[in-house]
Design a protein around this motif. Sequence first.
Motif, PDB file in Angstrom:
ATOM      1  N   GLY A 153       0.823  -1.198   0.000  1.00  0.00           N
ATOM      2  CA  GLY A 153       0.000   0.000   0.000  1.00  0.00           C
ATOM      3  C   GLY A 153       0.862   1.255   0.000  1.00  0.00           C
ATOM      4  N   THR A 154       0.236   2.380  -0.262  1.00  0.00           N
ATOM      5  CA  THR A 154       0.941   3.656  -0.259  1.00  0.00           C
ATOM      6  C   THR A 154       0.194   4.651   0.626  1.00  0.00           C
ATOM      7  N   GLY A 155       0.891   5.689   1.059  1.00  0.00           N
ATOM      8  CA  GLY A 155       0.284   6.730   1.879  1.00  0.00           C
ATOM      9  C   GLY A 155       0.780   6.662   3.307  1.00  0.00           C
ATOM     10  N   SER A 156      -0.028   7.207   4.209  1.00  0.00           N
ATOM     11  CA  SER A 156       0.309   7.170   5.630  1.00  0.00           C
ATOM     12  C   SER A 156       0.200   5.728   6.126  1.00  0.00           C
ATOM     13  N   ASP A 214      -4.445  -4.859   9.085  1.00  0.00           N
ATOM     14  CA  ASP A 214      -5.546  -4.004   9.512  1.00  0.00           C
ATOM     15  C   ASP A 214      -6.538  -4.811  10.353  1.00  0.00           C
ATOM     16  N   ALA A 242      -1.739   4.437   8.343  1.00  0.00           N
ATOM     17  CA  ALA A 242      -3.142   4.017   8.397  1.00  0.00           C
ATOM     18  C   ALA A 242      -3.692   3.748   7.000  1.00  0.00           C
ATOM     19  N   GLU A 243      -3.322   4.581   6.048  1.00  0.00           N
ATOM     20  CA  GLU A 243      -3.781   4.408   4.667  1.00  0.00           C
ATOM     21  C   GLU A 243      -3.186   3.145   4.049  1.00  0.00           C
ATOM     22  N   ARG A 257      -5.071   0.203   5.420  1.00  0.00           N
ATOM     23  CA  ARG A 257      -6.420   0.145   4.857  1.00  0.00           C
ATOM     24  C   ARG A 257      -6.390  -0.393   3.435  1.00  0.00           C
ATOM     25  N   ARG A 258      -5.470   0.128   2.619  1.00  0.00           N
ATOM     26  CA  ARG A 258      -5.385  -0.315   1.227  1.00  0.00           C
ATOM     27  C   ARG A 258      -4.958  -1.772   1.127  1.00  0.00           C
TER      28      ARG A 258
END
Length: 151
Positions: A37-40, A102, A42-43, A46-47
């Motif tokens: 996944g990419t982002g923060s 998650d 938490a993101e 989630r992804r």
Amino acid sequence: MRLIAIGKGGAGPERELLARYAKRIRPELTLTELPDGTGSAAEIKRREAEAILAALKPDEFVIALDMGGAEPDSPALARLLAGWLERSKKLAFVIGGAEGLDAAVLARAGAKLSLGKLTWPHMLVRPMLAEQIYRAQMILAGHPYHRAGRP
């Protein structure tokens, strides 16, 4: 039996070792790799959770590798594996990415398993898990692969 893992493993000794044990496991352990996944943080979780949950089949019994999971020794893992196989002939082991799994994936899991308190690179966890599944099957079959006694 499937192993669903976040991250793409390239060619190398880890993949070769995974392949060696995956072929010994019955039914053969297949690998499904999903992108990081990419982002923060938490993101990312989630992804990755969305991708994992989409990859799971409704009839699979899910075993999530998680730091908070059970830490059995090899004979106890063999007993757990036997119980999981009684519940479902379709097992899916799930290894998350660097941020972990998650809560949605952990909620979908029928069991949580830890390979111990040490932190391991994700590409090493794959063959380590495969070897332990193979060892558990050999214990259940009464094969001398597992040496329970100490010298």
